[in-house]
Write an enzyme that holds these catalytic residues in place. Structure first.
Site, short mmCIF file in Angstrom:
data_model
loop_
_atom_site.label_atom_id
_atom_site.label_comp_id
_atom_site.label_asym_id
_atom_site.label_seq_id
_atom_site.Cartn_x
_atom_site.Cartn_y
_atom_site.Cartn_z
N ASP A 15 -9.61 -55.95 61.09
CA ASP A 15 -10.53 -54.82 61.09
C ASP A 15 -10.57 -54.19 62.48
O ASP A 15 -10.84 -54.88 63.47
CB ASP A 15 -11.95 -55.28 60.72
CG ASP A 15 -12.04 -55.82 59.30
OD1 ASP A 15 -11.14 -55.51 58.49
OD2 ASP A 15 -13.01 -56.54 59.00
N ASP A 254 -19.46 -62.52 50.94
CA ASP A 254 -18.34 -63.46 51.16
C ASP A 254 -18.87 -64.86 51.49
O ASP A 254 -18.38 -65.86 50.96
CB ASP A 254 -17.44 -62.95 52.30
CG ASP A 254 -16.71 -61.67 51.92
OD1 ASP A 254 -16.49 -61.45 50.71
OD2 ASP A 254 -16.36 -60.89 52.82
#
Ligand code: ADP
Length: 309
Positions: A15, A254
């Protein structure tokens, strides 16, 4: 002693995050601040959560033949993850997410799948035995859908429990859903799957029943800070989450999934496993980032004790 075996099949991304005063218009260039590179991808995030929270886990994924790919593999190993099935793909980059965050905290994201697109049904066959002999497999939707379908069919046929976190949101075929044992959508994902907008508990109940009718035994609809609607074979209830001072909720789902599956493989009953998952996710929202915010099992157990659970 190693516990029951978990496979996570999923994505790995790097990311690149940049804060901007406002999103640039077409043709416009503007300066950002707080540039950060962090390791992400829903697959890797959930693998890291499970590994750090004590699961006996093997990750099936792919990284590019680049420096970041090497670093990610090393980081995964430090989080107790078996990475023999994380291949390095020659001539490919590790998957990338370019993320712009504006002053309102909204984001714009563009993804390059890179090595993630090498996780094809043929690639999966290399790890067929691992899936057949595992106790559970956890997947998300950042991997090619054909691969997810094949993994679900293979696992189901050999009594490997199939858990799907259907993120990012999309519609799924009945043919895939009938091979799923546990599904864990958030409110938006549940709406995409069922067409029912989740506002009340009754909506969650109806959406869960739509998914039960398609053959999914257990439906867990996560509801942010409210907790989750937990429904098994048509009988559902709200399992409340924990109140914490949230810093950022990136990666909450997550961490929830990683802890849920780890607790189930430890032999916890469904509702107890959801409470552990709430605890891990609540701790994760008190810290910034995705993988950086996943707590250890000790921290989760201490938190649960403090909460009288
Ligand atoms: P996602 O992150 O996938 O969008 P949710 O927002 O539903 O999913 O959050 C997943 C889980 O994370 C929730 O069920 C809850 O356990 C926990 N969680 C999320 N936001 C908060 C919050 N503000 N406070 C405490 N727990 C939270």
């Amino acid at each position: 002693m190693k516990g029951k075996k978990l496979i996570v099949l999923g994505s790995v991304n790097v990311d690149h995050i940049l804060n901007v005063p406002a999103f640039p218009q077409p043709g416009e260039t503007l300066s950002g601040s707080n540039y950060q590179i962090s390791f992400g991808g829903k697959g890797a995030n959930q693998a890291v959560a499970a590994g750090r929270l004590g699961a006996n886990i093997q990750f099936i994924a792919a990284v590019g033949n680049d420096q970041l790919g090497k670093q990610i593999k090393q980081q995964l190993q430090e989080d107790n993850i078996e990475t023999c099935s994380v291949s390095t793909i020659n001539g490919e980059n590790t998957g990338v997410a370019l993320i712009l965050v504006n002053q309102q905290g909204e984001n714009q994201i563009a993804i390059y799948a890179g090595a993630n697109s090498a996780v094809t049904p043929e690639y999966l066959l290399e790890f067929k035995d691992d899936i057949i002999h595992a106790d559970a497999i956890l997947m998300q939707l950042e991997t090619p859908l054909a691969t997810i379908k094949q993994a679900a069919k293979l696992a189901k046929a050999h009594n490997t429990q199939v858990i799907l976190n259907p993120a990012p949101a999309q519609k799924l075929s009945d043919d895939l859903l009938k091979h799923i044992d546990i599904i864990t959508p958030n409110e938006t994902e549940a709406e995409h799957l069922t067409g029912i907008k989740i506002v009340t508990e009754q909506d969650a109940h109806h959406a869960a029943n739509v998914l039960h009718d398609k053959g999914v035994t257990t439906v867990i609809i996560t509801l942010g800070s409210k907790g989750a609607w937990v429904s098994s074979s048509g009988v559902g209830e709200l399992v409340a989450g924990f109140k914490v001072d949230a810093v950022d909720t990136i990666g909450a789902g997550d961490t929830f999934n990683g802890m849920l599956v780890t607790a189930l493989l430890d032999g916890k009953r469904l509702n107890e496993a959801v409470i552990s998952a709430h605890a891990a996710a609540a701790l994760s929202v008190t810290k910034p980032g995705a993988q950086t915010s996943v707590p250890t099992r000790k921290q989760v157990d201490e938190f649960l004790q403090l909460q009288g659970k």
